[in-house]
Design an enzyme around this catalytic site. Structure first.
Site, PDB file in Angstrom:
ATOM      1  N   GLU A 128     -21.589 -29.579 -24.407  1.00 30.35           N
ATOM      2  CA  GLU A 128     -22.871 -30.227 -24.674  1.00 30.35           C
ATOM      3  C   GLU A 128     -23.936 -29.526 -23.833  1.00 30.35           C
ATOM      4  OE1 GLU A 128     -23.167 -34.433 -23.920  1.00 30.35           O
ATOM      5  OE2 GLU A 128     -25.064 -34.554 -24.981  1.00 30.35           O
ATOM      6  N   GLY A 268     -22.921 -35.175 -14.228  1.00 34.03           N
ATOM      7  CA  GLY A 268     -21.958 -36.150 -13.711  1.00 34.03           C
ATOM      8  C   GLY A 268     -20.608 -36.045 -14.387  1.00 34.03           C
ATOM      9  N   ALA A 269     -20.616 -36.073 -15.710  1.00 36.82           N
ATOM     10  CA  ALA A 269     -19.368 -36.048 -16.447  1.00 36.82           C
ATOM     11  C   ALA A 269     -19.658 -35.834 -17.921  1.00 36.82           C
ATOM     12  CB  ALA A 269     -18.614 -37.358 -16.260  1.00 36.82           C
ATOM     13  N   MET A 270     -18.597 -35.602 -18.700  1.00 36.85           N
ATOM     14  CA  MET A 270     -18.780 -35.292 -20.117  1.00 36.85           C
ATOM     15  C   MET A 270     -17.709 -35.982 -20.957  1.00 36.85           C
ATOM     16  SD  MET A 270     -20.544 -33.776 -22.355  1.00 36.85           S
ATOM     17  CE  MET A 270     -20.126 -34.005 -24.084  1.00 36.85           C
ATOM     18  N   GLU A 271     -18.184 -36.570 -22.059  1.00 43.22           N
ATOM     19  CA  GLU A 271     -17.359 -37.472 -22.868  1.00 43.22           C
ATOM     20  C   GLU A 271     -16.511 -36.800 -23.944  1.00 43.22           C
ATOM     21  OE1 GLU A 271     -20.779 -37.278 -22.989  1.00 43.22           O
ATOM     22  OE2 GLU A 271     -21.519 -37.537 -25.036  1.00 43.22           O
ATOM     23  N   ASN A 272     -16.110 -35.537 -23.795  1.00 37.94           N
ATOM     24  CA  ASN A 272     -15.301 -34.850 -24.805  1.00 37.94           C
ATOM     25  C   ASN A 272     -14.197 -35.760 -25.341  1.00 37.94           C
ATOM     26  OD1 ASN A 272     -16.622 -32.373 -23.813  1.00 37.94           O
ATOM     27  ND2 ASN A 272     -15.326 -32.752 -22.034  1.00 37.94           N
ATOM     28  N   HIS A 304     -19.196 -45.243 -18.483  1.00 32.92           N
ATOM     29  CA  HIS A 304     -20.164 -44.558 -19.347  1.00 32.92           C
ATOM     30  C   HIS A 304     -19.451 -43.571 -20.291  1.00 32.92           C
ATOM     31  CE1 HIS A 304     -24.153 -42.725 -20.236  1.00 32.92           C
ATOM     32  NE2 HIS A 304     -23.420 -41.634 -20.405  1.00 32.92           N
ATOM     33  N   GLU A 305     -18.644 -42.702 -19.717  1.00 28.31           N
ATOM     34  CA  GLU A 305     -17.986 -41.688 -20.550  1.00 28.31           C
ATOM     35  C   GLU A 305     -17.002 -42.337 -21.513  1.00 28.31           C
ATOM     36  OE1 GLU A 305     -19.540 -39.028 -20.341  1.00 28.31           O
ATOM     37  OE2 GLU A 305     -20.446 -39.372 -18.378  1.00 28.31           O
ATOM     38  N   HIS A 308     -18.751 -43.833 -24.467  1.00 21.48           N
ATOM     39  CA  HIS A 308     -19.210 -42.837 -25.433  1.00 21.48           C
ATOM     40  C   HIS A 308     -18.215 -42.666 -26.584  1.00 21.48           C
ATOM     41  CE1 HIS A 308     -22.970 -41.053 -24.268  1.00 21.48           C
ATOM     42  NE2 HIS A 308     -22.559 -40.568 -23.104  1.00 21.48           N
TER      43      HIS A 308
HETATM   44  N1  TRP Z   1     -23.220 -36.317 -22.250  1.00 20.61           N
HETATM   45  C1  TRP Z   1     -23.056 -36.340 -20.826  1.00 20.61           C
HETATM   46  C2  TRP Z   1     -23.212 -37.778 -20.390  1.00 20.61           C
HETATM   47  O1  TRP Z   1     -24.271 -38.306 -20.311  1.00 20.61           O
HETATM   48  C3  TRP Z   1     -24.005 -35.541 -20.047  1.00 20.61           C
HETATM   49  C4  TRP Z   1     -24.177 -34.105 -20.309  1.00 20.61           C
HETATM   50  C5  TRP Z   1     -25.044 -33.513 -21.132  1.00 20.61           C
HETATM   51  C6  TRP Z   1     -23.621 -33.053 -19.584  1.00 20.61           C
HETATM   52  N2  TRP Z   1     -25.070 -32.161 -20.965  1.00 20.61           N
HETATM   53  C7  TRP Z   1     -24.212 -31.870 -20.007  1.00 20.61           C
HETATM   54  C8  TRP Z   1     -22.675 -33.037 -18.591  1.00 20.61           C
HETATM   55  C9  TRP Z   1     -23.924 -30.660 -19.425  1.00 20.61           C
HETATM   56  C10 TRP Z   1     -22.367 -31.819 -18.037  1.00 20.61           C
HETATM   57  C11 TRP Z   1     -22.994 -30.645 -18.422  1.00 20.61           C
HETATM   58  O2  TRP Z   1     -22.295 -38.460 -20.221  1.00 20.61           O
HETATM   59 ZN    ZN Z   2     -23.855 -40.053 -21.560  1.00 21.98          ZN
END
Ligand code: TRP
Ligand code: ZN
Length: 883
Positions: A128, A268-272, A304-305, A308
């Protein structure tokens, strides 16, 4: 290869893609210098696209193209063209076809941390918003949803763990002694939710039984040696899963849910899908290494993640202009989760604090944009407080207006209608409007108009008629590109507090019976008037209870009304708000008085409230910790609005802190003792609240006359059995020039030098110090082994903390702070544009400062904007900030 110019992308230009991808088959052979990606895409022309003859244009960046095939046939160089951004295939078959590409990328050289990169020897992806195009050529846009099969091949020793989205379906050895795992994700998804992780990772495992009785395996992967720091994250995950079932009826949908913690991560983190990737700061926690605030952040981000999975993954965004569709809504959901897990009023207070600290200045400055922006140059610059935090406030307003039951109906309808789709804000509002039976037509303006509306309220009591008339009006100041604003639909929760401190039942004109003591009024025009009947005595109005709308309210309250509300308001938020307003007014007057050489204003009411609250036994300690804290220097600068004098603000605040501390010293000492938490560490809200109050007392005591503060802080530092108390003590000492300070910093370093997360705390405490010489110290620390520009957490801990939390020294009168940060922005831009652009965001309020500093900041911004070879990220922020 041709280079393409950066240009703005606009919402109004949206078109459905000319092609769609049904299935993706990736075969990835890991190598630090040249990872080979063989991609097979089942594609066809999109029936709904207007353009039936368009060439196939795929996104791709920093890729080496080895070959292209269509339906197995290798294409000659005349059948395609390549730029630094695209692969264009001029002619493709009319029906479905298979597009194959072989490319290679270099994870080892990837310092931008988007696409495939290496962190501490672990392969990790971040896709993302537009990182997938750095892994392979693809229609890298969220409305292109496909089913992914991914085969990863790696070294058995260095990459025993090979992960991707979905379920593992096959594994084995290769002829050359490596091994592979194949993953299949049955849920069609956009490429930004793709993830791959590979490395020598340890894991902890648990399970969760869903509401329909399915057993889900939960696994958290961490670097070896960190297995003992995952328990809290795992607990928080299980609570999140349960909560989403109970509150929203949402169940998890795969057999396995994985989380990986890595140390180099842009956010912070990513919701893959099925494979969340986290900044390890938001996973790893042990009582001796993590603070209460860390635990709370872990809980919130895990939630949060996880949330998602429904709001973001099952229903994704049609395009990046719809980002708030997933982010605003998911923040609202995680805020509600935290409110149910911890103290709801304290959560509301800290969320509003965050909104005011970050979103209001954004909305009032050169980077203002609507919650749904209408244009961008670099989408990464739009993961903002406006999209996230204000976006969440918009969901909250719908929730407030509908009430929880009808809101749930609206959400159910949204899931029912759009599951499996890439949706828009309109889809969301239609579903919520239909499900809640609210007319959201006017409300939609909140998504398209930027700026913070200002609400002016005034009330009049008619003793003869026993009526109270409340007038409210709204204006929204102009913002870049939006001079005139239409009135907003603003829900305002209102109460009237009688002289006895009790809420009055509210009867509006035309109503038969008295209603509730808090009513939501709808301000929809530029002005509105409401008349309450049967108001026995003159009330004090308590407006915008619970902060029901993201507006700036001027309620025209007198000092004595504020003092009254901060003691009696039944609405905790407004009680806190009244105390903040009272203190803010006092400090602003002190700053003004200082300018005329007059003595500081004595506001004893605040100090007396502190004494009373510290002695009261029944009030939530966490709430007391919040209400006794003075507004920050940044907040005061914001309120001052223009010609901000940072030195005067610092002095005024310190002097008020000192006088409160002197007045309340006895009560502070006694609460400090009384709030001590005995027994084993527990991160829950209850104990954390006691520690918060105790440490707030310690902060005040250090400002009181005498040596008690330093003595207590040094002692607390020595004896602390958890990181919360240790850091609180160290932070108090960090602002005091005393031998205990140096000793504590050195001891802390010795104890924790091998722990990168704890070292971040050590860096940021020093960066935030108000002592003279701090900037030189920060400069020196950039050369310390604990610091590296290659890790975003280090940059944030040292440099961002300095620029955003140390108002006094960042705004050094000679401009040395600005120069230092600008230099770092330029240096970082070459490594990691995303993080560099964020750091540059600390210049956004430059126009508010007094003329000398304003000029110095402008000079640095111009220097950056004029630099050759800037990233799109930094270019966009620099030019828009100056405009
Ligand atoms: N989608 C992620 C969240 O809000 C955040 C996110 C967007 C992100 N771009 C990113 C995380 C790039 C890491 C690197 O939960
Ligand atoms: Zn998010």
């Amino acid at each position: 290869m041709r280079t393409e110019e950066p240009r703005p992308i606009r919402l109004k230009d949206y078109q459905v893609p000319a092609f769609t991808t049904r299935e993706v088959n990736l075969d990835i052979e890991l190598d630090p210098k040249a990872t080979r990606v063989h991609s097979k895409l089942a594609m066809e022309r999109n029936e709904t696209s207007a353009d039936k003859t368009a060439p196939l244009v795929l996104d791709g960046e920093k890729l080496k193209l080895v070959e292209v095939r269509i339906d197995g046939e290798r294409l000659g160089a005349n059948r395609y063209s390549v730029t630094d951004k695209h692969l264009t295939i001029h002619d493709v078959p009319d029906g479905p076809f298979t597009l194959e590409t072989v490319t290679s990328c270099a994870p080892e050289e990837n310092t931008a941390l988007t696409g495939l990169y290496l962190t501490d020897g672990i392969y990790c992806t971040q896709c993302e918003a537009e990182g997938f195009r750095r892994i392979t050529y693809y229609l890298d846009r969220p409305d292109n949803m496909a089913v992914f099969r991914t085969r990863i091949t790696g070294d058995k020793k260095s990459e025993p763990v090979l992960l991707s989205n979905g379920n593992p379906v096959n594994k084995g050895k290769t002829k050359d002694g490596r091994h592979f795992v194949e993953w299949h994700d049955p849920f069609p998804k956009p490429s930004y939710l793709f993830a791959l992780v590979a490395g020598d990772l340890a894991s902890v495992e648990d399970k969760f039984v869903t509401m329909s009785g399915r057993e889900v395996t939960l696994r958290i992967f961490v670097e070896k040696g960190n297995e003992d720091r995952c328990a809290y994250a795992m607990e928080a995950l299980k609570r999140s899963m349960k909560w989403d079932e109970e509150r929203f009826g949402r169940e998890y949908d795969l057999d396995i849910f994985m989380i990986v913690a890595v140390s180099a991560f842009n956010m912070g983190a990513m919701e893959n899908k099925g494979l969340n990737v986290f900044n390890d700061k938001y996973i790893l926690a042990r009582p001796d290494t993590a603070t209460d605030a860390d635990y709370a952040a872990i809980e919130a981000i895990i939630a949060h993640e996880y949330f998602h999975n429904w709001t973001g993954n099952r229903i994704t965004c049609r395009d990046w202009f719809q980002l708030c569709l997933k982010e605003g809504l998911t923040v609202f959901r995680d805020q509600e989760f935290t409110s149910d897990m911890r103290s709801r009023p304290v959560k509301r207070i800290s969320d509003v604090r965050l909104l005011r600290a970050h979103q209001f200045p954004e909305d009032g400055g050169p980077l203002a944009h609507p919650v749904r922006p209408d244009s961008y140059i670099e989408i990464n610059n739009f993961y903002t407080a406006t999209v996230y935090e204000k976006g969440a406030e918009l969901c909250r307003m719908i929730h407030t207006m509908a009430g929880p039951k009808r809101f749930r109906k609206g959400m159910d309808l949204y899931f029912e209608r759009h599951d499996g789709e890439a949706a828009t804000v309109e889809d969301f509002l239609d579903a919520l409007g239909d499900g809640t039976k609210l007319d959201l037509t006017q409300f939609k303006r909140w998504y398209r108009q930027s700026g913070t509306p200002e609400v002016l309220a005034s009330g009049r009591y008619d003793a003869a008629r026993k009526t109270y008339t409340l007038k409210m009006s709204q204006v929204c100041p102009p913002t870049p590109g939006q001079r005139v604003k239409e009135p907003y639909h603003i829900p305002v929760a209102v109460g009237l507090v009688g002289p006895d401190g009790k809420d009055m039942p509210l009867t509006l004109d035309g109503e038969e019976k008295a209603g509730a003591t808090t009513r939501v009024l709808h301000l929809t025009e530029r002005e509105g008037t409401w008349r309450f009947r049967n108001v026995a005595e003159k009330p004090v109005p308590s407006l915008l209870r619970g902060f029901t709308a993201p507006v700036k309210l001027d309620a025209n309250l007198k000092e004595r009304d504020l003092v009254f509300l901060m003691r009696h308001d039944s609405d905790s938020f407004n009680r806190w708000e009244a105390a903040q307003r009272y203190a803010t007014a006092l400090l602003v007057k002190t700053v003004e008085a200082a300018r005329e050489g007059a003595a500081p204003r004595q506001g004893m009411a605040f100090a007396e409230m502190v004494v009373d609250l510290l002695s009261a036994r029944k009030i939530d300690p966490d709430f007391v910790a919040q209400i006794i804290l003075l507004p920050s220097e940044q907040t005061l600068a914001q309120i001052a609005g223009e010609n901000v004098d940072v030195d005067a603000i610092h002095k005024a605040r310190e002097s008020l802190r000192g006088s409160i501390a002197a007045h309340a010293k006895k009560a502070l000492l006694s609460a400090y003792t009384r709030m001590e938490v005995k027994g084993p560490y527990n991160p829950d809200g209850g104990d954390a609240g006691r520690r918060a109050l105790r440490n707030a007392c310690l902060g005040y005591l250090a400002a009181a006359p005498g040596e008690d503060g330093v003595r207590l802080a040094a002692e607390q530092f020595r004896t602390a059995s958890n990181m919360t108390d240790s850091i609180a003590a160290l932070s108090v000492l960090s602002h005091i020039d005393c031998p205990e300070r140096a000793a504590a910093l050195a001891a802390f370093y010795e104890r924790w030098k091998d722990d990168h997360l704890v070292m971040d705390k050590w860096l940021s405490i020093q960066a935030m110090s108000s002592l003279p010489g701090t900037l030189d110290e920060v400069k020196r620390l950039t050369g310390h082994p604990a610091f590296t520009m290659k890790n975003p957490n280090k940059v944030r801990a040292l440099i961002t903390s300095f620029a955003s939390m140390n108002q006094l020294h960042f705004h050094d009168a000679k401009g040395a702070g600005y120069r230092f940060v600008a230099d770092k922005v330029l240096e970082l831009d070459k490594l990691n544009p995303q993080v560099a652009a964020r750091l540059l965001g600390t210049f956004k309020s430059w126009r508010q400062f007094e003329p000398k500093r304003r000029k110095l900041m402008q000079k640095e911004l111009k220097r950056i904007a004029g630099t050759e070879g800037l990233s799109r990220d930094v270019y966009e922020i620099a030019t828009k900030t100056l405009a």
